[in-house]
Design an enzyme around this catalytic site. Structure first.
Site, PDB file in Angstrom:
ATOM      1  NE  ARG A  33      -3.544  -2.673   1.712  1.00 33.55           N
ATOM      2  CZ  ARG A  33      -3.339  -3.795   1.149  1.00 33.55           C
ATOM      3  NH1 ARG A  33      -2.236  -4.194   1.205  1.00 33.55           N
ATOM      4  NH2 ARG A  33      -4.462  -4.429   0.883  1.00 33.55           N
ATOM      5  CB  SER A  51      12.146 -10.155   1.650  1.00 34.81           C
ATOM      6  OG  SER A  51      11.460 -11.099   2.459  1.00 34.81           O
ATOM      7  NE  ARG A  52      12.601 -12.178   8.055  1.00 34.87           N
ATOM      8  CZ  ARG A  52      11.594 -12.614   9.040  1.00 34.87           C
ATOM      9  NH1 ARG A  52      12.167 -13.191   9.920  1.00 34.87           N
ATOM     10  NH2 ARG A  52      10.169 -12.190   8.784  1.00 34.87           N
ATOM     11  CE  LYS A 112       0.252   1.225  13.591  1.00 33.59           C
ATOM     12  NZ  LYS A 112      -0.240   0.115  14.381  1.00 33.59           N
ATOM     13  CG  ASP A 191      -0.667  -4.780  14.906  1.00 30.90           C
ATOM     14  OD1 ASP A 191      -0.808  -4.306  13.737  1.00 30.90           O
ATOM     15  OD2 ASP A 191       0.155  -5.494  15.588  1.00 30.90           O
TER      16      ASP A 191
END
Length: 345
Positions: A33, A51-52, A112, A191
């Site tokens: 997004r 990315s891993r 965040k 979250d």
């Protein structure tokens, strides 16, 4: 006193800020997004993703036509053509991933919460300052037009003395969601709770008194619900609830002596709000399209402007606001007995 009209959002033209070359760490749901919003609304360039899993990075790069894909963050950070990095990994990876970015000499925008706790966040801030880098939390709601108007109203004293803030944030998640995984710092606080505590700190500063009770999720591996009562230095009381058990209105009310501001849910998303005089004589309404994450680009535009101006602190989301939010959540978690795995080591 209620103004005759609402302030105008102070939006910065996306074409007026430097074009940064961005890398992405963590090609997941929110990164998709973020990239989509930047592509549709800005001239910012996404040049690499890490990315891993090299395969996952390659898939993301193909989907979004990103030239570089890496299975190791350090490989991506070695690129010369990289100005800034957006860290969008799970919560407990924010701190170690951001450390790598800072040590590589790149500016960093971190989803965040900035880190698991205030101690980690303060360390990131100190390390970034030592290298003359911008380290900013991507608390995206703070950069929305809606929140800018809210900030102006609070600064102008349009609500009078603010006495009460009431807000909730509850969502239903299936048990296989990462939010139930203790190995990913699960539970609602980082979250959903970040938005609640962040709003309370934004309106009235860090609370001087915190009272919290919690309830575990089924199986007892993570917290499932937390209710909080804050007393702030200006006398404001905040009554906040976050839960993983069910969907709630996710609305917020900020009540002052002269006026009451109501943000329908989700209060932290783009959308309308109303400001009503206490005597009921007048109501002002802010209208905003409910296009949710399409407005993620505002945080990137502000970040690029800060870099261009040589700022190492965001005037909208300074490090202290992040530390006040995280230290408050640290105290909430202490009271309800929640420690993340990384904090037990």
């Amino acid at each position: 006193m209620l103004p005759s009209s609402l302030p105008t959002p102070r939006l910065r033209d996306p074409d007026s800020v430097p074009v940064l070359r961005w890398g992405i760490v963590g090609p997941g749901w929110i990164a998709e997004r973020f990239v989509k919003s930047l592509r549709e609304n800005t001239r910012q360039q996404i040049v690499a993703v890490a990315s891993r899993s090299r395969e996952r990075a390659a898939d993301f790069a193909r989907t979004w036509s990103i030239p570089g894909a890496f299975g190791d963050v350090q490989e991506m950070l070695a690129l010369d053509r990289l100005d800034a990095v957006y860290v969008a990994t799970p919560h407990n990876h924010h701190y170690p991933d951001a450390l790598k970015v800072i040590e590589a000499g790149k500016h960093v925008l971190i989803e965040k919460p900035l880190a698991l706790n205030a101690r980690e966040a303060a360390d990131l801030g100190e390390r970034a300052r030592a290298r003359n880098l911008l380290c900013m939390e991507a608390m995206w709601c703070d950069f929305l037009p809606k929140y800018d108007v809210l900030s102006q109203l609070l600064a102008d004293g349009a609500l009078g003395d603010v006495h009460s803030l009431i807000a909730d944030h509850g969502e239903h998640f299936t048990i296989d969601h990462r939010i139930f995984n203790p190995d990913l710092a699960g539970g609602p606080m980082l979250d959903l709770g970040s938005y609640l505590v962040g709003l309370s700190v934004k309106v009235a500063g860090k609370p001087k008194k915190v009272i919290a009770i919690g309830q575990p999720a089924p199986g007892g591996r993570v917290n499932g619900q937390t209710s909080m009562l804050f007393e702030h230095g200006n006398g404001m009381h905040a009554v906040l609830n976050t839960t993983l058990f069910s969907n709630t209105p996710c609305a917020a009310t900020i009540a002052g002596r002269d006026a009451t501001l109501v943000l329908p849910g989700p209060f932290y998303n783009p959308g309308p709000f109303t400001l009503t005089a206490s005597d009921g004589s007048r109501t002002l309404t802010f209208e905003d399209p409910k296009n949710r994450y399409d407005q993620l680009y505002h945080e990137a535009i502000h970040f690029a402007w800060c870099v261009g101006e040589g700022l190492r602190e965001s005037p909208i989301r300074p490090l202290q606001a992040t530390l006040d939010t995280l230290s408050t959540m640290d105290e909430v978690r202490r009271q309800i007995g929640v420690r993340f795995n990384e904090e037990r080591d």
